[in-house]
Design a protein around this motif. Structure first.
Motif, PDB file in Angstrom:
ATOM      1  N   GLN A  84      22.691 -19.220   0.727  1.00 41.84           N
ATOM      2  CA  GLN A  84      23.891 -18.407   0.613  1.00 41.84           C
ATOM      3  C   GLN A  84      24.594 -18.605  -0.728  1.00 41.84           C
ATOM      4  O   GLN A  84      25.588 -17.928  -1.001  1.00 41.84           O
ATOM      5  CB  GLN A  84      24.864 -18.731   1.755  1.00 41.84           C
ATOM      6  CG  GLN A  84      24.415 -18.243   3.114  1.00 41.84           C
ATOM      7  CD  GLN A  84      24.299 -16.734   3.186  1.00 41.84           C
ATOM      8  OE1 GLN A  84      25.084 -16.010   2.599  1.00 41.84           O
ATOM      9  NE2 GLN A  84      23.293 -16.251   3.910  1.00 41.84           N
ATOM     10  N   GLU A  85      24.110 -19.530  -1.554  1.00 42.85           N
ATOM     11  CA  GLU A  85      24.736 -19.777  -2.846  1.00 42.85           C
ATOM     12  C   GLU A  85      24.017 -18.990  -3.940  1.00 42.85           C
ATOM     13  O   GLU A  85      22.786 -18.905  -3.953  1.00 42.85           O
ATOM     14  CB  GLU A  85      24.726 -21.268  -3.176  1.00 42.85           C
ATOM     15  CG  GLU A  85      25.617 -22.095  -2.266  1.00 42.85           C
ATOM     16  CD  GLU A  85      25.813 -23.497  -2.798  1.00 42.85           C
ATOM     17  OE1 GLU A  85      25.841 -23.672  -4.043  1.00 42.85           O
ATOM     18  OE2 GLU A  85      25.934 -24.430  -1.980  1.00 42.85           O
ATOM     19  N   THR A  86      24.816 -18.468  -4.871  1.00 40.27           N
ATOM     20  CA  THR A  86      24.271 -17.610  -5.929  1.00 40.27           C
ATOM     21  C   THR A  86      23.233 -18.327  -6.766  1.00 40.27           C
ATOM     22  O   THR A  86      22.165 -17.786  -7.054  1.00 40.27           O
ATOM     23  CB  THR A  86      25.422 -17.105  -6.825  1.00 40.27           C
ATOM     24  OG1 THR A  86      26.301 -16.311  -6.045  1.00 40.27           O
ATOM     25  CG2 THR A  86      24.876 -16.285  -7.986  1.00 40.27           C
ATOM     26  N   ARG A  87      23.530 -19.554  -7.184  1.00 41.75           N
ATOM     27  CA  ARG A  87      22.624 -20.270  -8.084  1.00 41.75           C
ATOM     28  C   ARG A  87      21.267 -20.510  -7.440  1.00 41.75           C
ATOM     29  O   ARG A  87      20.236 -20.448  -8.117  1.00 41.75           O
ATOM     30  CB  ARG A  87      23.246 -21.597  -8.508  1.00 41.75           C
ATOM     31  CG  ARG A  87      23.709 -22.475  -7.359  1.00 41.75           C
ATOM     32  CD  ARG A  87      24.306 -23.767  -7.843  1.00 41.75           C
ATOM     33  NE  ARG A  87      24.820 -24.569  -6.741  1.00 41.75           N
ATOM     34  CZ  ARG A  87      25.205 -25.836  -6.881  1.00 41.75           C
ATOM     35  NH1 ARG A  87      25.123 -26.419  -8.069  1.00 41.75           N
ATOM     36  NH2 ARG A  87      25.661 -26.504  -5.831  1.00 41.75           N
ATOM     37  N   ALA A 141      16.345 -15.500 -15.903  1.00 47.59           N
ATOM     38  CA  ALA A 141      16.815 -16.596 -16.760  1.00 47.59           C
ATOM     39  C   ALA A 141      18.162 -16.241 -17.388  1.00 47.59           C
ATOM     40  O   ALA A 141      19.072 -17.075 -17.462  1.00 47.59           O
ATOM     41  CB  ALA A 141      15.780 -16.897 -17.845  1.00 47.59           C
ATOM     42  N   VAL A 142      18.296 -14.993 -17.833  1.00 55.49           N
ATOM     43  CA  VAL A 142      19.579 -14.545 -18.385  1.00 55.49           C
ATOM     44  C   VAL A 142      20.654 -14.567 -17.301  1.00 55.49           C
ATOM     45  O   VAL A 142      21.801 -14.996 -17.541  1.00 55.49           O
ATOM     46  CB  VAL A 142      19.439 -13.136 -18.986  1.00 55.49           C
ATOM     47  CG1 VAL A 142      20.784 -12.637 -19.495  1.00 55.49           C
ATOM     48  CG2 VAL A 142      18.421 -13.133 -20.114  1.00 55.49           C
ATOM     49  N   ALA A 143      20.307 -14.121 -16.079  1.00 53.97           N
ATOM     50  CA  ALA A 143      21.280 -14.116 -14.982  1.00 53.97           C
ATOM     51  C   ALA A 143      21.717 -15.534 -14.618  1.00 53.97           C
ATOM     52  O   ALA A 143      22.892 -15.765 -14.299  1.00 53.97           O
ATOM     53  CB  ALA A 143      20.676 -13.418 -13.764  1.00 53.97           C
ATOM     54  N   PRO A 164      27.848 -13.858  -2.183  1.00 50.51           N
ATOM     55  CA  PRO A 164      26.424 -13.712  -1.825  1.00 50.51           C
ATOM     56  C   PRO A 164      25.944 -12.272  -1.680  1.00 50.51           C
ATOM     57  O   PRO A 164      24.855 -11.947  -2.183  1.00 50.51           O
ATOM     58  CB  PRO A 164      26.323 -14.482  -0.497  1.00 50.51           C
ATOM     59  CG  PRO A 164      27.419 -15.498  -0.579  1.00 50.51           C
ATOM     60  CD  PRO A 164      28.529 -14.844  -1.335  1.00 50.51           C
ATOM     61  N   PRO A 165      26.685 -11.358  -1.032  1.00 49.45           N
ATOM     62  CA  PRO A 165      26.188  -9.976  -0.950  1.00 49.45           C
ATOM     63  C   PRO A 165      26.003  -9.331  -2.321  1.00 49.45           C
ATOM     64  O   PRO A 165      25.028  -8.598  -2.546  1.00 49.45           O
ATOM     65  CB  PRO A 165      27.275  -9.259  -0.144  1.00 49.45           C
ATOM     66  CG  PRO A 165      27.942 -10.328   0.643  1.00 49.45           C
ATOM     67  CD  PRO A 165      27.932 -11.521  -0.246  1.00 49.45           C
TER      68      PRO A 165
END
Length: 352
Positions: A84-87, A141-143, A164-165
């Motif tokens: 659920q975490e972006t990273r 990689a850029v994101a 997260p969405p």
């Protein structure tokens, strides 16, 4: 599948290999068909060089990647808190792209080492999948760098900016761009008939890259547009890291060389260096080879080294240098290993 015209051309020009080599190494005005014939002859009968040695690196890296990447993907997607975490979602996307690229490139290198020719359509599909997988890793990689930038400079608004969405939509957008970017180029090359059947019969990425700057205007345009996109990605990453450093250099996290921030920063830059340095080396080598600054045979060896070693290496270093830096990932992997080691053995049956 073999193309009769290509085979006939090879037989008709087989005795001219040394003349072509002398001509190609002494002239900057290269004829495209003659250049391809020399490259094909060189790949089939390389003088003093065993090209199969270059297959070792993709195979070893694929084996290492298959051992670690699926396990890390399982850890990321099997735990609700982590996925659920972006990273971690971006990390999983990058790992998936790298695994796909390793798989398809190793298949391509093995087919070329065995001198097995693919049908034209299969070669185009393989090249397209390689381009999509590589673009997916590059854009992710850029994101990841932009995610770090937002998390460090805007910690209070991070969740609102990248919930997260929204991250899932960004990942879908990354894959759409990864498919659209090479897709447009392939459509341009196909519509302008810039795909040479003999080149597609060889279907070797290093050979195709050598031929790129000697092709038609459409091929050259695609090459330089790709270079521009890569340079823009590098510029975004460099600017983000430079701003992060100058914004946080007075916070005290950089005082010790062994601090977690310093080590993480070093690991990130090492991985990104391995991602982008091979591309720069490839561009420089192609430019020097086209302008007859270096011999064509030297250019082929450099292309083989860059594509089969330098481009493959960061794909397998990424999970170790980047993924294991996350405490949750490393802790979950250690838990899985301990659980496997402590699994009780089934009791032996009693003696009769």
């Amino acid at each position: 599948m073999n193309f009769p015209g290509c085979a006939a051309e090879r037989r008709a020009n087989g005795t001219m290999i040394h003349l072509r080599e002398t001509e190609l190494n002494s002239s900057s005005n290269l004829d495209y068909r003659t250049l391809f014939l020399f490259l094909e002859e060189w790949s089939l009968t390389p003088s003093g060089t065993n090209t199969k040695m270059f297959l070792i690196s993709p195979v070893v890296c694929l084996m290492a990647g298959v051992l670690i990447i699926p396990t890390m993907l399982f850890v990321i997607f099997s735990r609700i808190k982590i996925r659920q975490e972006t990273r971690y979602m971006l990390l999983g996307n990058a790992l998936l792209s790298d695994l796909v690229y390793l798989l398809f490139y190793t298949v391509s290198a093995a087919l070329n080492a065995a001198h097995l020719h693919l049908p034209k359509e299969a070669c185009v599909l393989l090249l397209f999948l390689l381009a999509v997988a590589y673009c997916g890793g590059l854009f992710t990689a850029v994101a990841i760098v932009l995610d770090t930038y937002i998390a460090v400079l805007f910690p209070l608004h991070y969740i609102a900016i990248l919930p997260p969405p929204r991250t899932k939509k960004i990942i879908v957008l990354l894959w759409m761009c990864s498919g659209a970017f090479p897709g447009i180029f392939f459509l341009v090359l196909w519509s302008t008939h810039s795909f040479v059947p003999c080149v597609l019969e060889t279907c070797s990425v290093p050979v195709i890259l050598i031929l790129t700057l000697n092709g038609t205007g459409a091929v050259k345009l695609c090459f330089w547009l790709s270079a521009t996109v890569i340079i823009l990605c590098m510029s975004v990453i460099f600017c983000c890291y430079a701003i992060l450093y100058f914004k946080t250099k007075h916070s005290g996290i950089w005082e010790s060389i062994c601090s977690r921030a310093s080590v993480t920063f070093l690991m990130h830059n090492t991985v990104l260096f391995f991602y982008f340095f091979p591309l720069l080396a490839l561009f420089v080598e192609s430019f020097l080879c086209v302008n007859a600054v270096i011999r064509l045979q030297t250019g082929i060896l450099v292309s083989l080294t860059v594509c089969n070693v330098l481009t493959i290496l960061p794909k397998v270093l990424f999970p170790f240098l980047y993924g294991l830096r996350y405490r949750e990932i490393s802790a979950s992997l250690k838990y899985l290993v301990r659980r496997k080691q402590l699994r009780p053995a089934s009791p032996a049956p009693p003696p009769s």
